[in-house]
Design a protein around this motif. Structure first.
Motif, PDB file in Angstrom:
ATOM      1  N   ASP A 198      -8.792  28.124  -2.298  1.00 16.19           N
ATOM      2  CA  ASP A 198      -9.709  27.186  -2.938  1.00 16.19           C
ATOM      3  C   ASP A 198      -8.976  25.854  -3.097  1.00 16.19           C
ATOM      4  O   ASP A 198      -7.909  25.788  -3.720  1.00 16.19           O
ATOM      5  N   GLU A 199      -9.549  24.787  -2.539  1.00 15.31           N
ATOM      6  CA  GLU A 199      -8.872  23.486  -2.554  1.00 15.31           C
ATOM      7  C   GLU A 199      -8.546  23.011  -3.964  1.00 15.31           C
ATOM      8  O   GLU A 199      -7.534  22.326  -4.181  1.00 15.31           O
ATOM      9  N   GLN A 200      -9.364  23.364  -4.930  1.00 15.92           N
ATOM     10  CA  GLN A 200      -9.103  22.940  -6.308  1.00 15.92           C
ATOM     11  C   GLN A 200      -7.781  23.495  -6.834  1.00 15.92           C
ATOM     12  O   GLN A 200      -7.155  22.896  -7.704  1.00 15.92           O
ATOM     13  N   ASN A 201      -7.365  24.644  -6.304  1.00 12.77           N
ATOM     14  CA  ASN A 201      -6.107  25.246  -6.745  1.00 12.77           C
ATOM     15  C   ASN A 201      -4.882  24.531  -6.186  1.00 12.77           C
ATOM     16  O   ASN A 201      -3.750  24.801  -6.608  1.00 12.77           O
ATOM     17  N   LEU A 202      -5.121  23.626  -5.219  1.00 12.09           N
ATOM     18  CA  LEU A 202      -4.012  22.852  -4.646  1.00 12.09           C
ATOM     19  C   LEU A 202      -3.852  21.489  -5.310  1.00 12.09           C
ATOM     20  O   LEU A 202      -2.852  20.806  -5.095  1.00 12.09           O
ATOM     21  N   LYS A 203      -4.844  21.089  -6.099  1.00 14.82           N
ATOM     22  CA  LYS A 203      -4.845  19.749  -6.670  1.00 14.82           C
ATOM     23  C   LYS A 203      -3.695  19.574  -7.667  1.00 14.82           C
ATOM     24  O   LYS A 203      -3.432  20.435  -8.513  1.00 14.82           O
ATOM     25  N   LYS A 217       0.849  -1.198   0.000  1.00  9.42           N
ATOM     26  CA  LYS A 217       0.000   0.000   0.000  1.00  9.42           C
ATOM     27  C   LYS A 217       0.881   1.243   0.000  1.00  9.42           C
ATOM     28  O   LYS A 217       2.095   1.170   0.270  1.00  9.42           O
ATOM     29  N   ILE A 218       0.261   2.352  -0.325  1.00 12.50           N
ATOM     30  CA  ILE A 218       0.923   3.649  -0.253  1.00 12.50           C
ATOM     31  C   ILE A 218       0.007   4.579   0.534  1.00 12.50           C
ATOM     32  O   ILE A 218      -1.162   4.741   0.182  1.00 12.50           O
ATOM     33  N   SER A 219       0.537   5.154   1.608  1.00 13.59           N
ATOM     34  CA  SER A 219      -0.235   6.069   2.437  1.00 13.59           C
ATOM     35  C   SER A 219       0.283   7.493   2.280  1.00 13.59           C
ATOM     36  O   SER A 219       1.483   7.705   2.093  1.00 13.59           O
ATOM     37  N   ILE A 220      -0.636   8.447   2.359  1.00  6.38           N
ATOM     38  CA  ILE A 220      -0.273   9.859   2.260  1.00  6.38           C
ATOM     39  C   ILE A 220      -0.826  10.611   3.469  1.00  6.38           C
ATOM     40  O   ILE A 220      -2.008  10.483   3.790  1.00  6.38           O
ATOM     41  N   ILE A 221       0.025  11.362   4.145  1.00  3.77           N
ATOM     42  CA  ILE A 221      -0.413  12.290   5.181  1.00  3.77           C
ATOM     43  C   ILE A 221      -0.227  13.698   4.645  1.00  3.77           C
ATOM     44  O   ILE A 221       0.898  14.149   4.421  1.00  3.77           O
ATOM     45  N   SER A 222      -1.335  14.378   4.391  1.00  2.00           N
ATOM     46  CA  SER A 222      -1.301  15.759   3.915  1.00  2.00           C
ATOM     47  C   SER A 222      -1.477  16.689   5.109  1.00  2.00           C
ATOM     48  O   SER A 222      -2.338  16.460   5.959  1.00  2.00           O
ATOM     49  N   SER A 223      -0.648  17.722   5.166  1.00  2.00           N
ATOM     50  CA  SER A 223      -0.712  18.640   6.307  1.00  2.00           C
ATOM     51  C   SER A 223      -0.428  20.065   5.852  1.00  2.00           C
ATOM     52  O   SER A 223       0.066  20.298   4.743  1.00  2.00           O
ATOM     53  N   THR A 224      -0.759  21.004   6.734  1.00  2.00           N
ATOM     54  CA  THR A 224      -0.505  22.422   6.478  1.00  2.00           C
ATOM     55  C   THR A 224       0.558  22.906   7.445  1.00  2.00           C
ATOM     56  O   THR A 224       0.530  22.580   8.636  1.00  2.00           O
ATOM     57  N   ASP A 225       1.495  23.681   6.952  1.00  2.00           N
ATOM     58  CA  ASP A 225       2.578  24.181   7.781  1.00  2.00           C
ATOM     59  C   ASP A 225       2.859  25.632   7.395  1.00  2.00           C
ATOM     60  O   ASP A 225       2.297  26.151   6.421  1.00  2.00           O
ATOM     61  N   GLY A 226       3.725  26.268   8.157  1.00  6.01           N
ATOM     62  CA  GLY A 226       4.079  27.651   7.848  1.00  6.01           C
ATOM     63  C   GLY A 226       5.500  27.953   8.283  1.00  6.01           C
ATOM     64  O   GLY A 226       6.064  27.271   9.148  1.00  6.01           O
ATOM     65  N   GLU A 245      -2.183  11.311  -6.624  1.00  4.05           N
ATOM     66  CA  GLU A 245      -2.829  12.615  -6.583  1.00  4.05           C
ATOM     67  C   GLU A 245      -2.605  13.252  -5.219  1.00  4.05           C
ATOM     68  O   GLU A 245      -2.682  12.578  -4.189  1.00  4.05           O
ATOM     69  N   ILE A 246      -2.302  14.540  -5.211  1.00  5.10           N
ATOM     70  CA  ILE A 246      -2.074  15.281  -3.972  1.00  5.10           C
ATOM     71  C   ILE A 246      -2.880  16.573  -4.007  1.00  5.10           C
ATOM     72  O   ILE A 246      -3.174  17.079  -5.083  1.00  5.10           O
ATOM     73  N   PRO A 247      -3.212  17.138  -2.838  1.00  2.00           N
ATOM     74  CA  PRO A 247      -3.177  16.518  -1.507  1.00  2.00           C
ATOM     75  C   PRO A 247      -4.422  15.677  -1.286  1.00  2.00           C
ATOM     76  O   PRO A 247      -5.246  15.526  -2.181  1.00  2.00           O
ATOM     77  N   ASN A 248      -4.565  15.132  -0.056  1.00  2.00           N
ATOM     78  CA  ASN A 248      -5.787  14.413   0.288  1.00  2.00           C
ATOM     79  C   ASN A 248      -6.981  15.370   0.313  1.00  2.00           C
ATOM     80  O   ASN A 248      -6.829  16.576   0.518  1.00  2.00           O
ATOM     81  N   GLU A 249      -8.163  14.813   0.131  1.00  2.00           N
ATOM     82  CA  GLU A 249      -9.382  15.619   0.133  1.00  2.00           C
ATOM     83  C   GLU A 249      -9.582  16.310   1.486  1.00  2.00           C
ATOM     84  O   GLU A 249      -9.197  15.789   2.531  1.00  2.00           O
ATOM     85  N   ASN A 250     -10.176  17.486   1.443  1.00  2.00           N
ATOM     86  CA  ASN A 250     -10.545  18.260   2.635  1.00  2.00           C
ATOM     87  C   ASN A 250      -9.341  18.799   3.401  1.00  2.00           C
ATOM     88  O   ASN A 250      -9.426  19.030   4.610  1.00  2.00           O
TER      89      ASN A 250
END
Length: 249
Positions: free
Chosen positions: A190-195, A48-57, A220-225
């Protein structure tokens, strides 16, 4: 008699032709099956392949405002390599290489970079120029140590980061504290701009000399929501995207 001989020759030619056509058809079907499904009984496989999407600054060196933060969206990608229980021969991993990183579909905002894991207490990644990669190799050992780029020679986990840097800058003098998970919402992203979508190759080399390669693994990145959640993990089963073929016997 002549007619009988001619008839036998025609029959023999037809039989031989049918046999040749059958052999060619079988070979073509095998080639087609292999091109689609690849190796079906590898010593090791991607489970399997797992993805953890996160926000940072990252704080900008600016003193006029209380807060001046460059927003980053990280995608930490875990690839699970497991031993095939149906493979009845001894095998061990010499190395696993990730290369040919490519941004197949670029997000509308930000800048995609790839990073290697590092050996640092409580930190697996740092989005610094010195950690940027165009390829990454994990060496087989007695145990898995991601920070030192080592995987157990009997299977384990390898990891890399795909980061979207410089998404935007959040400036404020009003916030008492900043929750980095809310940066995307604060910037009204807008989340679509991150796709986006990335591809890369995986090459597994065994100590026996056998080499297996999966080309253009697509994620595909990032994860939904990601905008509403800030951090979200997903255990994606991408087995259809990971087709290995043998390049050395």
């Amino acid at each position: 008699m002549e007619k009988q001989k001619l008839s036998k020759k025609i029959i023999n030619v037809c039989i031989v032709s049918i046999i040749i056509i059958g052999i060619v058809f079988t070979a073509l079907m095998f080639i087609l099956h292999y091109s689609v499904n690849g190796e079906t009984n590898m010593p090791f496989q991607v489970s399997k392949i797992s993805i953890i999407s996160s926000t940072d600054g990252r704080d900008n060196p600016e003193t006029e405002n209380k807060w001046n933060i460059n927003c980053i969206q990280n995608n930490d990608i875990f690839i699970y390599i497991e031993k095939n229980e149906n493979y009845n021969k001894q095998a061990s991993i010499k190395s696993i290489k990730l290369d040919n990183f490519y941004v197949a579909e670029r997000p509308n905002i930000g800048e995609i970079k790839f990073y290697k894991p590092i050996e640092k207490e409580n930190t697996l990644f740092e989005n610094n120029e010195e950690n940027e990669i165009s390829e990454l190799e994990f060496i087989g050992g007695n145990y898995t140590d991601i920070g030192n780029l080592q995987i157990s020679n009997q299977g384990g986990i390898i990891e890399f980061r795909c980061a979207n840097n410089n998404i935007g800058t959040y400036v404020s003098n009003e916030d008492e504290q900043i929750n980095y998970n809310e940066l995307l919402k604060k910037l009204n992203i807008d989340e679509q701009n991150l796709k986006g979508r990335i591809t890369f190759d995986i090459t597994i080399t065994l100590h026996s000399g056998k080499i297996f390669k999966a080309e253009s693994v697509s994620l595909e990145i990032p994860n939904e929501n990601i905008v509403s959640s800030g951090t979200i993990g997903e255990e994606n089963i991408y087995l259809k995207e990971v087709v290995f073929k043998r390049i050395e016997n």
